[in-house]
Motif scaffolding. Sequence first.
Motif, short mmCIF file in Angstrom:
data_model
loop_
_atom_site.label_atom_id
_atom_site.label_comp_id
_atom_site.label_asym_id
_atom_site.label_seq_id
_atom_site.Cartn_x
_atom_site.Cartn_y
_atom_site.Cartn_z
N LEU A 1 -0.57 4.69 1.50
CA LEU A 1 -2.01 4.60 1.27
C LEU A 1 -2.66 3.75 2.36
O LEU A 1 -1.97 3.04 3.09
CB LEU A 1 -2.31 4.02 -0.12
N ALA B 1 -7.15 7.38 -5.53
CA ALA B 1 -6.45 8.23 -4.57
C ALA B 1 -5.69 9.31 -5.34
O ALA B 1 -5.26 9.08 -6.48
CB ALA B 1 -5.48 7.41 -3.72
N ASP C 1 0.84 -1.21 0.00
CA ASP C 1 0.00 0.00 0.00
C ASP C 1 0.87 1.25 0.00
O ASP C 1 0.73 2.16 0.84
CB ASP C 1 -0.95 0.01 1.21
N SER D 1 -5.57 -1.28 0.58
CA SER D 1 -6.16 -0.64 -0.60
C SER D 1 -5.59 -1.22 -1.90
O SER D 1 -6.32 -1.41 -2.87
CB SER D 1 -5.95 0.88 -0.56
N TYR E 1 -7.68 -3.41 -4.75
CA TYR E 1 -8.47 -4.13 -3.75
C TYR E 1 -9.66 -3.33 -3.24
O TYR E 1 -10.77 -3.87 -3.09
CB TYR E 1 -7.58 -4.53 -2.56
N SER E 2 -9.46 -2.06 -2.93
CA SER E 2 -10.56 -1.25 -2.37
C SER E 2 -11.42 -0.59 -3.43
O SER E 2 -12.44 0.02 -3.11
CB SER E 2 -9.99 -0.19 -1.42
N VAL F 1 -9.13 10.53 -1.28
CA VAL F 1 -9.38 9.12 -1.54
C VAL F 1 -10.89 8.95 -1.63
O VAL F 1 -11.63 9.36 -0.72
CB VAL F 1 -8.82 8.20 -0.44
N GLU G 1 -10.89 2.09 -5.36
CA GLU G 1 -10.94 3.52 -5.12
C GLU G 1 -9.94 4.25 -6.01
O GLU G 1 -9.11 3.62 -6.68
CB GLU G 1 -10.60 3.81 -3.65
N THR H 1 -6.82 1.83 -6.94
CA THR H 1 -6.49 0.78 -5.98
C THR H 1 -7.25 -0.49 -6.35
O THR H 1 -8.46 -0.50 -6.46
CB THR H 1 -6.84 1.22 -4.55
#
Length: 365
Positions: free
Chosen positions: A202, A230, A177, A206, A225-226, A246, A228, A223
């Motif tokens: 991060l 950023a 991250d 994420s 995994y999440s 984010v 998102e 990201t």
Amino acid sequence: MDSFAAQDLIWTGSYTADAGGSGSGIGAIAAAADGTLRWLGVAAGADSPSFLAVHPTLPVVYAVAEHARTVRAYRRDGAFGLVPAGPAWPAGDAACHVAVEPSGRFLVVCCWGDGQVLFYELAADGGILDRAAAAESRDPHEGTLDADAKQPKRPSRAHAALMLADGRVMTTDLGHDLLRIWNIRTGPGPALRPVLDHEVVLPQGSGPRHLVQHPGGHVFVVTEYSIEVAVAELSPAFGDFRLGFVGPATAGGALPGDSAAEIALAADGRHAYVGVRGSNRVSVLDVEAGGAALHPVADVPSGGDWPRHHVVRDGLLHVAHERSGDVVTFPLDAGSGVPRAPAGRLAVASATALVPARAGLALPG
């Protein structure tokens, strides 16, 4: 008139049999201004050239062989052929990304399997001369994890490199991250010496994957995994980056089984596009506050299965689908940036990457 009279050339990466794919190597596509695509053929047979990069001034293409753990230079031969330009150079485990410095001085290869970030010096003719390894990543979240949970040590997973406008290099570490920013120095010793400038941490879990720099200087990171986006904000006074905004990468939220893949920008920097595997969407985000924030406005079906990579070019969005083995092209609305109905679909076996050939190397009509 032939619809390909104003065609451009796009190189394609793929997974081959060594990775369980059905591709044959580096492919070549002719792209017309109306979004129509035509398969030209296999430019060079290669084992799982999953990501590619193009030299900024020379007819040279670089490809990582993900499962063979190498990187190689290829020189253009004929209308769309590629031939090896020197031997394959050793890389790390699961070498998954390659990027070229804008003046053609060096390559950066990121390796998902063992976390290595490798720098390769380039000759005047674009060939590879030497290799230097960057310092290993340290997990910034180590020690903050719940000791009672007995969680295993998290492995480093270097995933992508971005050449920053000021000459530095930013790399992602999906496992830690982490964003790492490098200065590239010369001598003594190896011709290239990557020196860590600073890092941006991060949120834990994420999984920063790919990234792109806005014209204003901030860097947008997707990201995996999440699901998102950023923003690594660039300080004009000090030249360092810090984590700013984010937020969600999709308008409809992440769904079970989703993993984000690529992020790309429209040429004017007003819209960003994120590919989401699993639910097979491309999300459109408005860029706000000069690049300080992004707001998702629409999720559009990607038109295939497992949108691994995409490019935005001349008002068109080309999406490469690994599992359905095709590239789908969408015209983009000039105002909203939202993709309209697909303009075409082209079969490309186990497609993993789309990299336009540099300007001046378009195909003849």
